[in-house]
Design a protein around this motif. Structure first.
Motif, PDB file in Angstrom:
ATOM      1  N   ARG A  92       0.829  -1.212   0.000  1.00 42.37           N
ATOM      2  CA  ARG A  92       0.000   0.000   0.000  1.00 42.37           C
ATOM      3  C   ARG A  92       0.865   1.264   0.000  1.00 42.37           C
ATOM      4  O   ARG A  92       0.566   2.233  -0.699  1.00 42.37           O
ATOM      5  N   ALA A  93       1.944   1.254   0.803  1.00 41.61           N
ATOM      6  CA  ALA A  93       2.834   2.411   0.856  1.00 41.61           C
ATOM      7  C   ALA A  93       3.507   2.635  -0.497  1.00 41.61           C
ATOM      8  O   ALA A  93       3.624   3.772  -0.964  1.00 41.61           O
ATOM      9  N   GLN A  95       2.314   1.704  -3.414  1.00 42.86           N
ATOM     10  CA  GLN A  95       1.278   2.184  -4.327  1.00 42.86           C
ATOM     11  C   GLN A  95       1.007   3.667  -4.088  1.00 42.86           C
ATOM     12  O   GLN A  95       0.893   4.445  -5.035  1.00 42.86           O
ATOM     13  N   ARG A  96       0.940   4.071  -2.832  1.00 47.84           N
ATOM     14  CA  ARG A  96       0.701   5.481  -2.504  1.00 47.84           C
ATOM     15  C   ARG A  96       1.854   6.352  -3.003  1.00 47.84           C
ATOM     16  O   ARG A  96       1.645   7.410  -3.581  1.00 47.84           O
ATOM     17  N   TRP A  97       3.093   5.888  -2.785  1.00 48.81           N
ATOM     18  CA  TRP A  97       4.254   6.630  -3.266  1.00 48.81           C
ATOM     19  C   TRP A  97       4.208   6.763  -4.783  1.00 48.81           C
ATOM     20  O   TRP A  97       4.485   7.824  -5.328  1.00 48.81           O
ATOM     21  N   GLU A  99       1.532   6.623  -6.748  1.00 44.98           N
ATOM     22  CA  GLU A  99       0.443   7.500  -7.170  1.00 44.98           C
ATOM     23  C   GLU A  99       0.754   8.968  -6.876  1.00 44.98           C
ATOM     24  O   GLU A  99       0.519   9.834  -7.706  1.00 44.98           O
ATOM     25  N   VAL A 100       1.262   9.244  -5.680  1.00 42.33           N
ATOM     26  CA  VAL A 100       1.513  10.632  -5.296  1.00 42.33           C
ATOM     27  C   VAL A 100       2.855  11.118  -5.842  1.00 42.33           C
ATOM     28  O   VAL A 100       2.930  12.179  -6.462  1.00 42.33           O
TER      29      VAL A 100
END
Length: 137
Positions: A92-93, A95-97, A99-100
């Motif tokens: 998840r981290a 994926q977040r990195w 995406e952002v």
């Protein structure tokens, strides 16, 4: 001794009768088909006599360790669950990195490039107008 403590452990086998539908010749062929396995089986059974009987204290020590082994197995299972949870959190981290950080930065650069293009067009337009004015004068 074992029979007294655990009467269900060793059960006597019921006597078997010879099937009445098979002839003596059929029974002999079945026995002869397995005759090559008899020496091997006898050898394996006699090799059991060569094996030493483990010391009772060593066996008792191993049995005493069962509680610790069970506790360690539970710890290992808990750790496996925690590792699985950490893998999910890491995914998840990441994926977040992505995406952002990556996609967001790309969108930011695209927006800046669009603004820069607009400014360049405006500068060219102003330069063209300035050039026309200079020619007119």
């Amino acid at each position: 001794m074992i029979d007294d403590t655990f009467p269900d452990l060793i059960r006597p086998t019921p006597p078997r009768t010879t099937p009445e539908t098979l002839t003596t010749q059929n029974l002999a062929s079945i026995v002869l088909a397995y005759v090559s396995a008899f020496p091997e089986t006898a050898s394996r059974l006699s090799s059991l006599n060569d094996l030493p009987v483990p010391d009772a204290e060593a066996s008792a020590a191993l049995v005493a360790l069962q509680g610790r082994l069970d506790a360690l197995a539970q710890i290992q299972e808990d750790q496996a669950g925690e590792v699985a949870e950490l893998r999910v959190r890491s995914a998840r981290a990441l994926q977040r990195w992505y995406e952002v950080g990556v996609v967001g930065s790309g969108e930011c650069w695209a927006e800046w490039e669009g603004r820069l293009g607009d400014v360049e067009r405006e500068v060219r337009r102003v330069e063209v107008l300035r050039g026309r004015r200079e020619r007119e004068v």
